[in-house]
Design an enzyme around this catalytic site. Structure first.
Site, PDB file in Angstrom:
ATOM      1  N   SER A 180      -9.225   1.515  -5.608  1.00 56.42           N
ATOM      2  CA  SER A 180      -8.051   1.407  -6.459  1.00 56.42           C
ATOM      3  C   SER A 180      -8.349   1.518  -7.950  1.00 56.42           C
ATOM      4  O   SER A 180      -7.455   1.840  -8.718  1.00 56.42           O
ATOM      5  CB  SER A 180      -7.298   0.109  -6.155  1.00 56.42           C
ATOM      6  N   HIS A 208      -3.864   3.498  -0.953  1.00 58.02           N
ATOM      7  CA  HIS A 208      -3.631   4.577  -1.926  1.00 58.02           C
ATOM      8  C   HIS A 208      -3.720   5.975  -1.317  1.00 58.02           C
ATOM      9  O   HIS A 208      -3.501   6.962  -2.015  1.00 58.02           O
ATOM     10  CB  HIS A 208      -4.617   4.461  -3.094  1.00 58.02           C
ATOM     11  N   LYS A 239       3.624   1.643  -2.052  1.00 62.23           N
ATOM     12  CA  LYS A 239       3.024   2.590  -3.002  1.00 62.23           C
ATOM     13  C   LYS A 239       3.659   3.960  -2.768  1.00 62.23           C
ATOM     14  O   LYS A 239       4.823   4.136  -3.099  1.00 62.23           O
ATOM     15  CB  LYS A 239       1.511   2.536  -2.875  1.00 62.23           C
TER      16      LYS A 239
HETATM   17  C1  LIG Z   1      -2.002  -2.693  -3.340  1.00 68.04           C
HETATM   18  C2  LIG Z   1      -3.149  -2.902  -2.415  1.00 68.04           C
HETATM   19  C3  LIG Z   1      -3.109  -3.872  -1.414  1.00 68.04           C
HETATM   20  C4  LIG Z   1      -2.009  -4.894  -1.331  1.00 68.04           C
HETATM   21  O1  LIG Z   1      -0.824  -4.340  -0.876  1.00 68.04           O
HETATM   22  P1  LIG Z   1       0.558  -5.049  -1.277  1.00 68.04           P
HETATM   23  O2  LIG Z   1       1.537  -4.492  -0.318  1.00 68.04           O
HETATM   24  O3  LIG Z   1       0.805  -4.687  -2.688  1.00 68.04           O
HETATM   25  O4  LIG Z   1       0.340  -6.518  -1.088  1.00 68.04           O
HETATM   26  C5  LIG Z   1      -4.140  -3.919  -0.513  1.00 68.04           C
HETATM   27  N1  LIG Z   1      -5.200  -3.081  -0.611  1.00 68.04           N
HETATM   28  C6  LIG Z   1      -5.289  -2.162  -1.591  1.00 68.04           C
HETATM   29  C7  LIG Z   1      -6.479  -1.259  -1.645  1.00 68.04           C
HETATM   30  C8  LIG Z   1      -4.272  -2.045  -2.524  1.00 68.04           C
HETATM   31  O5  LIG Z   1      -4.373  -1.156  -3.513  1.00 68.04           O
END
Ligand SMILES: *Cc1c(COP(=O)(O)O)cnc(C)c1O
Length: 385
Positions: A180, A208, A239
């Site tokens: 990320s 992602h 996302k």
């Molecule tokens: C955003 C994210 C999460 C958490 O997901 P949410 O639905 O926002 O709680 C978990 N793992 C990664 C790699 C992320 O980027």
């Protein structure tokens, strides 16, 4: 009162280090342009709405229909009476999309990682984790009470060394598919080969990559053409899918285990069924509209060509996460603030989120951006040399 003065001095300490974080409330929908609280519109390069679906009319309409049919709240946890037909329909669609026999919805990705890790391993088992994994995976490992061995970022040779030494119980290898803060991909084929060799599970967090990578946006497994019953696939729906929530897709026996054992699934209210209805629509959109991914790739290429010759370098990422390496914390913050004054929102990411000396501007691109938006960002960066 000492209780309060303790908190006060912690906060002051943070502020002195320049680490105090502030929120900015949006007055508009998420998108390439957002209106922040001062009523000013700005060009945003900091959402994870990679396909521009968070504000799509079809997704909004589906959410409205879902709310009209099922109401606003689910009223209970999934194992009591909060499990709706819309949840089930979405789970079936997600399992088919991820090419796995079954899937289970969670309210957030954070909770999905907690549930998956804790249901699969416990105090008698061993976890092998990439050092740059997402915080939710790191927290999940700690809570599982399994022994944790961390391997160097994207280093299968180091992972193999660790797997080859004696370890107790079940083995679980955990990795982000797309990291990320760097935007780079995990070497999933190599990791899977090691898991096969050492009889380990492979948990892949594709927060992602889902919707962005692979044909029809099927994600990192499709990108690498990987399919194995020992892969436990997790992806988030807030996302690229533009709504909220997350799912785990795996063999039916794994999913059944999660339903019985994942505490973050069992002891929480089910997410509103209208969200599931909206997500079903966004799943259809992200499959149908290959053009959104093509546009994203074009914008990524445009950023790379037009930023060459700057004193700062883009990290070698092919995903919408495009970090511009600055180095010093102050320099990154100054740059981010100067951009903000010019109506462009790009966050500065500093240690401890990233290693010392690698402070960066984390540019996130979206299919909602126009070529002119990227050109404007580059022009502003050039002004600041
Ligand atoms: C955003 C994210 C999460 C958490 O997901 P949410 O639905 O926002 O709680 C978990 N793992 C990664 C790699 C992320 O980027």
């Amino acid at each position: 009162m000492p209780l309060f003065s303790n908190l006060q001095s912690d906060l002051e300490h943070r502020a002195a280090q320049g680490l105090l974080r502030r929120r900015r409330a949006l007055e508009s929908a998420q998108g390439a342009r957002v209106v922040v609280v001062e009523g000013k519109s700005c060009l945003s390069f900091c959402s994870n709405d990679y396909l521009g679906l968070a504000n799509h009319p079809r997704v909004i309409a589906a959410m409205r229909r879902g709310a009209e049919r099922y109401g606003a709240g689910s009223g209970a946890s999934h194992l009591v009476s909060g499990h709706f037909a819309a949840h089930e329909e979405l789970e079936n669609a997600l399992a088919a999309f991820a090419r796995k026999p079954a899937a289970l919805l969670f309210s957030t990705g954070y909770l999905a990682n907690f549930g998956a890790v804790q249901a699969l391993v416990g105090r008698d088992d061993t976890i092998f984790a990439d050092r740059l994994n997402h915080a939710s995976l790191n927290d999940a490992m700690l809570l599982s009470r399994a022994e944790v061995k961390r391997y160097r970022h994207n280093d299968p040779a180091h992972l193999e060394q660790l797997l080859a030494t004696a370890s107790r119980g079940r083995k679980l290898v955990i990795t982000d598919a797309v990291f990320s803060m760097d935007g780079d991909l995990a070497p999933l084929p190599e990791l899977l080969a090691l898991c096969e060799r050492y009889d380990a599970w492979l948990l892949v967090d594709d927060a992602h990559g889902f919707g962005v990578l692979g044909r029809e946006g099927r994600g990192a497994l499709a990108h690498f053409n990987l399919d194995s019953p020992r892969i436990i696939y997790m992806a988030t729906l807030g996302k690229a899918a533009g709504v909220a929530g997350a799912f785990v897709a795996a063999e039916s026996i794994v999913i059944e285990t999660l339903i019985q054992q994942a505490r973050s699934y069992i002891y929480t209210t089910a997410s509103p069924p209208a969200l599931a209805a909206a997500t079903l629509e966004s799943l259809a959109l992200l499959r149908e509209e290959e053009g959104r991914r093509e546009r994203l790739q074009k914008l990524i290429a445009q950023l790379h060509t037009s930023l060459s010759g700057l004193p700062w370098t883009l990290m070698p990422s092919t995903t919408p996460i495009q970090p511009l390496l600055i180095g010093e914390n102050e320099a990154a913050v100054t740059l981010s603030e100067a951009l903000r004054e010019r109506g462009i929102w790009v966050p500065a990411i500093r240690p401890p989120t990233v290693p010392q000396g690698t402070a960066r501007l984390r540019i996130s691109l979206s299919a909602a951006h126009e070529e002119a938006d990227v050109a404007r960002l580059v022009e502003m960066l050039r002004e600041m040399i």
